[in-house]
Design a protein around this motif. Sequence first.
Motif, PDB file in Angstrom:
ATOM      1  N   THR A  68       0.829  -1.208   0.000  1.00  0.00           N
ATOM      2  CA  THR A  68       0.000   0.000   0.000  1.00  0.00           C
ATOM      3  C   THR A  68       0.862   1.256   0.000  1.00  0.00           C
ATOM      4  O   THR A  68       0.611   2.210  -0.753  1.00  0.00           O
ATOM      5  N   CYS A  69       1.892   1.266   0.849  1.00  0.00           N
ATOM      6  CA  CYS A  69       2.749   2.457   0.929  1.00  0.00           C
ATOM      7  C   CYS A  69       3.550   2.665  -0.347  1.00  0.00           C
ATOM      8  O   CYS A  69       3.737   3.815  -0.778  1.00  0.00           O
ATOM      9  N   GLN A  70       4.015   1.605  -0.957  1.00  0.00           N
ATOM     10  CA  GLN A  70       4.733   1.746  -2.217  1.00  0.00           C
ATOM     11  C   GLN A  70       3.804   2.288  -3.296  1.00  0.00           C
ATOM     12  O   GLN A  70       4.185   3.149  -4.089  1.00  0.00           O
ATOM     13  N   THR A  71       2.578   1.790  -3.314  1.00  0.00           N
ATOM     14  CA  THR A  71       1.593   2.288  -4.281  1.00  0.00           C
ATOM     15  C   THR A  71       1.303   3.766  -4.042  1.00  0.00           C
ATOM     16  O   THR A  71       1.249   4.570  -4.991  1.00  0.00           O
ATOM     17  N   ALA A  72       1.125   4.147  -2.772  1.00  0.00           N
ATOM     18  CA  ALA A  72       0.863   5.555  -2.440  1.00  0.00           C
ATOM     19  C   ALA A  72       2.051   6.440  -2.808  1.00  0.00           C
ATOM     20  O   ALA A  72       1.875   7.567  -3.313  1.00  0.00           O
ATOM     21  N   TYR A  73       3.248   5.940  -2.564  1.00  0.00           N
ATOM     22  CA  TYR A  73       4.467   6.688  -2.905  1.00  0.00           C
ATOM     23  C   TYR A  73       4.514   6.959  -4.412  1.00  0.00           C
ATOM     24  O   TYR A  73       4.818   8.076  -4.865  1.00  0.00           O
ATOM     25  N   GLU A  74       4.179   5.948  -5.221  1.00  0.00           N
ATOM     26  CA  GLU A  74       4.213   6.108  -6.669  1.00  0.00           C
ATOM     27  C   GLU A  74       3.070   7.000  -7.156  1.00  0.00           C
ATOM     28  O   GLU A  74       3.238   7.755  -8.125  1.00  0.00           O
ATOM     29  N   LEU A  75       1.914   6.941  -6.493  1.00  0.00           N
ATOM     30  CA  LEU A  75       0.819   7.841  -6.849  1.00  0.00           C
ATOM     31  C   LEU A  75       1.229   9.297  -6.639  1.00  0.00           C
ATOM     32  O   LEU A  75       0.947  10.171  -7.472  1.00  0.00           O
ATOM     33  N   GLY A  76       1.889   9.555  -5.511  1.00  0.00           N
ATOM     34  CA  GLY A  76       2.360  10.909  -5.242  1.00  0.00           C
ATOM     35  C   GLY A  76       3.376  11.382  -6.262  1.00  0.00           C
ATOM     36  O   GLY A  76       3.342  12.539  -6.714  1.00  0.00           O
ATOM     37  N   TYR A  77       4.288  10.479  -6.644  1.00  0.00           N
ATOM     38  CA  TYR A  77       5.293  10.842  -7.642  1.00  0.00           C
ATOM     39  C   TYR A  77       4.634  11.141  -8.986  1.00  0.00           C
ATOM     40  O   TYR A  77       4.979  12.117  -9.661  1.00  0.00           O
ATOM     41  N   GLN A  78       3.654  10.316  -9.366  1.00  0.00           N
ATOM     42  CA  GLN A  78       2.961  10.531 -10.629  1.00  0.00           C
ATOM     43  C   GLN A  78       2.232  11.869 -10.629  1.00  0.00           C
ATOM     44  O   GLN A  78       2.248  12.605 -11.627  1.00  0.00           O
ATOM     45  N   ARG A  79       1.610  12.206  -9.499  1.00  0.00           N
ATOM     46  CA  ARG A  79       0.869  13.463  -9.408  1.00  0.00           C
ATOM     47  C   ARG A  79       1.835  14.650  -9.519  1.00  0.00           C
ATOM     48  O   ARG A  79       1.564  15.637 -10.216  1.00  0.00           O
ATOM     49  N   THR A  80       2.972  14.569  -8.854  1.00  0.00           N
ATOM     50  CA  THR A  80       3.969  15.640  -8.917  1.00  0.00           C
ATOM     51  C   THR A  80       4.517  15.796 -10.327  1.00  0.00           C
ATOM     52  O   THR A  80       4.656  16.914 -10.851  1.00  0.00           O
ATOM     53  N   LEU A  81       4.823  14.676 -10.968  1.00  0.00           N
ATOM     54  CA  LEU A  81       5.358  14.712 -12.328  1.00  0.00           C
ATOM     55  C   LEU A  81       4.325  15.294 -13.297  1.00  0.00           C
ATOM     56  O   LEU A  81       4.670  16.097 -14.182  1.00  0.00           O
ATOM     57  N   ALA A  82       3.063  14.936 -13.118  1.00  0.00           N
ATOM     58  CA  ALA A  82       2.015  15.463 -13.993  1.00  0.00           C
ATOM     59  C   ALA A  82       1.899  16.976 -13.854  1.00  0.00           C
ATOM     60  O   ALA A  82       1.717  17.694 -14.854  1.00  0.00           O
ATOM     61  N   ARG A  83       2.007  17.463 -12.615  1.00  0.00           N
ATOM     62  CA  ARG A  83       1.946  18.927 -12.408  1.00  0.00           C
ATOM     63  C   ARG A  83       3.110  19.619 -13.099  1.00  0.00           C
ATOM     64  O   ARG A  83       2.947  20.679 -13.722  1.00  0.00           O
ATOM     65  N   GLN A  84       4.296  19.045 -12.991  1.00  0.00           N
ATOM     66  CA  GLN A  84       5.471  19.652 -13.602  1.00  0.00           C
ATOM     67  C   GLN A  84       5.355  19.680 -15.126  1.00  0.00           C
ATOM     68  O   GLN A  84       5.671  20.681 -15.772  1.00  0.00           O
ATOM     69  N   LEU A  85       4.887  18.581 -15.689  1.00  0.00           N
ATOM     70  CA  LEU A  85       4.732  18.535 -17.145  1.00  0.00           C
ATOM     71  C   LEU A  85       3.645  19.498 -17.612  1.00  0.00           C
ATOM     72  O   LEU A  85       3.781  20.147 -18.656  1.00  0.00           O
ATOM     73  N   SER A  86       2.575  19.591 -16.839  1.00  0.00           N
ATOM     74  CA  SER A  86       1.495  20.507 -17.199  1.00  0.00           C
ATOM     75  C   SER A  86       1.969  21.948 -17.138  1.00  0.00           C
ATOM     76  O   SER A  86       1.649  22.758 -18.013  1.00  0.00           O
ATOM     77  N   ALA A  87       2.748  22.284 -16.111  1.00  0.00           N
ATOM     78  CA  ALA A  87       3.261  23.656 -15.990  1.00  0.00           C
ATOM     79  C   ALA A  87       4.187  23.990 -17.139  1.00  0.00           C
ATOM     80  O   ALA A  87       4.170  25.097 -17.680  1.00  0.00           O
ATOM     81  N   THR A  88       5.000  23.034 -17.565  1.00  0.00           N
ATOM     82  CA  THR A  88       5.924  23.262 -18.678  1.00  0.00           C
ATOM     83  C   THR A  88       5.158  23.487 -19.976  1.00  0.00           C
ATOM     84  O   THR A  88       5.505  24.344 -20.794  1.00  0.00           O
ATOM     85  N   ALA A  89       4.068  22.737 -20.162  1.00  0.00           N
ATOM     86  CA  ALA A  89       3.304  22.843 -21.405  1.00  0.00           C
ATOM     87  C   ALA A  89       2.551  24.155 -21.513  1.00  0.00           C
ATOM     88  O   ALA A  89       2.327  24.670 -22.612  1.00  0.00           O
ATOM     89  N   THR A  90       2.147  24.738 -20.375  1.00  0.00           N
ATOM     90  CA  THR A  90       1.344  25.962 -20.412  1.00  0.00           C
ATOM     91  C   THR A  90       2.175  27.228 -20.283  1.00  0.00           C
ATOM     92  O   THR A  90       1.650  28.320 -20.414  1.00  0.00           O
ATOM     93  N   THR A  91       3.485  27.112 -20.005  1.00  0.00           N
ATOM     94  CA  THR A  91       4.342  28.293 -19.871  1.00  0.00           C
ATOM     95  C   THR A  91       4.590  28.899 -21.243  1.00  0.00           C
ATOM     96  O   THR A  91       5.059  28.216 -22.153  1.00  0.00           O
ATOM     97  N   PRO A  92       4.239  30.216 -21.438  1.00  0.00           N
ATOM     98  CA  PRO A  92       4.471  30.838 -22.752  1.00  0.00           C
ATOM     99  C   PRO A  92       5.959  30.948 -23.035  1.00  0.00           C
ATOM    100  O   PRO A  92       6.766  31.199 -22.147  1.00  0.00           O
TER     101      PRO A  92
END
Length: 333
Positions: free
Chosen positions: A290-314
């Motif tokens: 469970t903790c490993q799954t939660a750890y990876e969910l958090g990493y995926q969420r952080t990575l998605a935010r970073q990629l989204s911010a990069t895509a929307t930056t003019p």
Amino acid sequence: MQTSSPVSSPLPVDLPSAIDRALIRIPPLWPLKHFVAVNPFVGLADRPFADACALLVRTAGAAPFLSPADYLALHRDGAISDADLAEAADHPADVLRTLASAPHVPTSAALDTVADRLDRQRPHAHWAVFVTEEISKFCATYFDENQTTWRSPRHRAGLFAAWREAARHDLNPEAFGLRDFRAHVAQLPADPTDCIAACFIALSASPTDLTDFLHRQLLTISGWASYCQYLVREDTMRGRANSTLRDLLAIRLAYDTALHRAFGGRIAFSPEPPVRSATGETALLSALITCQTAYELGYQRTLARQLSATATTPTSAAAPRPSHGIPLKPAKV
């Protein structure tokens, strides 16, 4: 020479398919001269993470987890958030309590080999180490690529055939205490698949999962097993058959069978995992998953935010590319 007890059940009809499934689980390992990083769990890629971890605890004695203390620290530091835990588990508070009460990651719950059982019942026997070293020494000689000054005269034969011929004259196992080893080897079938079947009968093994039982045998010599898998893979890509990994499985079972014939009357061998004295092992394994799954969910969420911010930056307008005085002509179609 002592013989094993009579077989109470016939040879399993699914033994050939169990052998194939066990072989597939072994990941390939490239030699250093052209090393390639490979997921060590590639043979389990068709399974959910929780199933693969439970399988590895059964066959390897451990799974790819951090320690309970590490997961608790990640939670305290925010790398594993409460939201991540809630998404991964129905009762996250219970997960944290289980980790807080656990001193270590669950280990040593692997299926038994005969060598494993002997080492527990006969202190200081070191049979598991002996078998691994004997097979490793032979493989190092057989797979030699001119690193040594003397090359095995049997290197052109298949791995099992070469080992069988050499082992028939090898005094080292008997000197270590494995009685009648050469006579045992002389009685083995020449075909590796037939040898695996004969060894299974001689061991009187009735494992709950036959594939796990065979997988465990290969994991005791995992380095050479992975190298053999690499050789199998290379030949398969070129349309050639290669039985090297199957040969290695036959060799490993031959040693276990020799041990069972020599000491079977004095040990209670079962291929099932040993009974654990500790309680809560299943709960701890579930909490770690469970903790490993939660750890990876958090990493995926952080990575998605970073990629989204990069895509929307003019971005600023790109400077025109200099032509250096050479006119560009349109390509001909």
